[in-house]
Design a protein around this motif. Structure first.
Motif, PDB file in Angstrom:
ATOM      1  N   PRO A  50     -45.421  23.277 -14.640  1.00 26.75           N
ATOM      2  CA  PRO A  50     -46.335  23.841 -15.650  1.00 26.75           C
ATOM      3  C   PRO A  50     -45.620  24.778 -16.613  1.00 26.75           C
ATOM      4  N   GLN A  93     -46.649  27.394 -17.928  1.00 24.44           N
ATOM      5  CA  GLN A  93     -46.871  28.800 -17.599  1.00 24.44           C
ATOM      6  C   GLN A  93     -45.994  29.267 -16.441  1.00 24.44           C
ATOM      7  N   THR A 104     -49.467  33.688 -18.856  1.00 24.61           N
ATOM      8  CA  THR A 104     -50.421  32.909 -19.627  1.00 24.61           C
ATOM      9  C   THR A 104     -51.462  33.852 -20.208  1.00 24.61           C
ATOM     10  N   ARG A 114     -57.206  27.781 -16.809  1.00 28.15           N
ATOM     11  CA  ARG A 114     -57.305  26.865 -17.940  1.00 28.15           C
ATOM     12  C   ARG A 114     -58.228  27.426 -19.020  1.00 28.15           C
ATOM     13  N   GLU A 126     -60.712  26.048 -20.385  1.00 37.90           N
ATOM     14  CA  GLU A 126     -62.120  25.731 -20.134  1.00 37.90           C
ATOM     15  C   GLU A 126     -62.821  26.867 -19.383  1.00 37.90           C
ATOM     16  N   THR A 127     -62.078  27.543 -18.525  1.00 33.75           N
ATOM     17  CA  THR A 127     -62.677  28.588 -17.700  1.00 33.75           C
ATOM     18  C   THR A 127     -63.020  29.829 -18.520  1.00 33.75           C
ATOM     19  N   ALA A 137     -50.915  20.031 -12.012  1.00 35.90           N
ATOM     20  CA  ALA A 137     -51.845  20.608 -11.041  1.00 35.90           C
ATOM     21  C   ALA A 137     -51.577  20.084  -9.638  1.00 35.90           C
ATOM     22  N   ASP A 183     -50.053  23.437  -8.396  1.00 31.62           N
ATOM     23  CA  ASP A 183     -51.122  24.371  -8.047  1.00 31.62           C
ATOM     24  C   ASP A 183     -51.354  24.330  -6.536  1.00 31.62           C
TER      25      ASP A 183
END
Length: 276
Positions: free
Chosen positions: A67, A69, A75, A92, A94-95, A199, A203
C-alpha cells in the motif's frame, strides 16, 4: 535522470503491475521523497542520487502492491494525518462519510459521548474529537499491532483508548452513550479472490473477514450498540457495497429510523439506526 523521466518510467512500471492509479502514485511518491509539491514536480524537482535510489525502491515496493500509505508511513483522513504501516488497516476515503455522519450527530449535543468500535488506526475517533472538541471520545481495538498504531495516533488527545474485544467493551458506559460508530470487518470468507492485493496481503485479517456472509461483526456491533446507547442514541456502521440491504436488516427488529447511506461514489456504504 530528470524528474520527468523518473515519473514516466515509474508510471509505466506501476501500470504494468496493475496498480489502479499509476501516475498519481508515482507523483505522490516522488513528492514524498523530494518534498516538492505534486503540481511542481516537472519543473522544480531535482532529485539527487540518494533521492533517486530511495524513489526507485519505493516504486518497486508499490509495484509489489505494498500500500502507498505503508510506503510513506502516513495517510490523511478528513482533516487529520495518521501514522499507518504494517499491522493496521489503512483508512479509506469512503469511511470519511461515515465519520462525517458521526460528527453531524454530535453537533447539537453539549458534551456528546462517542464510542468508536474497531478503531484500527484511530481515524474516526481522532476526526470526531478534531471536529467536535467538546466530545468525550472512547475507542477500542482488539488487534495488538493495530492497537499500537492507535496509541501513536491518539497519544495526548485525551481519547479513552482501550485494547480488547468490542463485544464486551465499555461496560462502564452502558446506557450513557450518544453515538456509536464503527468501521468493522465485513468481507465474506469466500471473497478472497475479489479483494485487492493491497488489502488482502497487507491489511490485518481481523480488519477484513467476518464470517460466511460478512456480517458476523455487524451483528456484534448491533448488540454492543444497543447495550451502550442511551434512548435516542444513534449507531452508524460501514458495510460492503453489496450489503446495502443485508446490513440494515441486522438492525430491523428492534431499532428505529434504520437507514442506509451511499458513499461519494453513490455506492451503498453504511447503515445508521436509532435506539428507541
Amino acid at each position: 535522470m530528470t524528474a520527468k523521466r523518473l515519473l514516466e518510467d515509474a508510471t509505466a512500471a506501476l501500470e504494468a503491475a496493475g496498480v489502479p492509479s499509476p501516475r498519481v502514485d508515482a507523483e505522490l511518491l516522488l513528492s514524498h521523497v523530494t518534498g516538492v509539491p505534486r503540481a511542481l514536480l516537472a519543473v522544480a524537482a531535482r532529485p539527487n542520487d540518494l533521492q533517486r535510489k530511495t524513489y526507485l525502491e519505493m516504486i518497486d515496493a508499490r509495484a509489489r502492491r505494498v500500500p502507498l500509505q505503508h510506503i510513506t508511513g502516513s495517510t490523511a483522513f478528513r482533516y487529520v494525518d495518521l501514522e499507518v504501516g504494517p499491522g493496521v488497516f489503512v483508512p479509506r476515503p469512503e469511511t470519511e462519510v461515515l465519520a462525517g455522519w458521526a460528527i453531524e450527530s454530535c453537533a447539537a449535543l453539549e458534551a456528546p459521548v462517542v464510542v468508536d468500535l474497531c478503531t484500527g488506526s484511530g481515524a474516526i475517533a481522532l476526526s470526531v474529537l478534531d471536529e467536535v472538541p467538546s466530545a468525550r471520545v472512547h475507542a477500542v481495538e482488539l488487534d495488538e499491532a493495530a492497537y499500537g498504531w492507535a496509541v501513536r495516533n491518539l497519544a495526548g488527545t485525551g481519547i479513552d483508548l482501550r485494547q480488547g474485544d468490542a463485544a464486551d467493551a465499555f461496560a462502564d458506559l452502558d446506557g450513557t452513550v450518544d453515538v456509536v460508530v464503527a468501521n468493522p470487518p465485513y468481507i465474506p470468507l469466500d471473497a478472497w479472490e475479489s479483494v485487492a492485493p493491497e488489502a488482502r496481503d497487507h491489511d490485518p485479517s481481523l480488519a477484513l473477514w467476518s464470517g460466511d456472509d460478512g456480517l458476523d461483526t455487524m451483528r456484534m456491533i448491533e448488540a454492543t450498540a444497543w447495550r451502550l446507547l442511551k434512548p435516542g442514541g444513534a449507531v452508524g456502521a460501514e458495510h460492503a457495497d453489496v450489503q446495502g440491504e443485508s446490513a440494515p436488516a441486522v438492525f430491523a427488529a428492534r431499532w428505529s429510523d434504520v437507514r442506509d447511506h451511499d458513499d461519494l461514489a453513490g455506492r451503498p456504504r453504511f447503515v445508521t439506526a436509532r435506539r428507541p
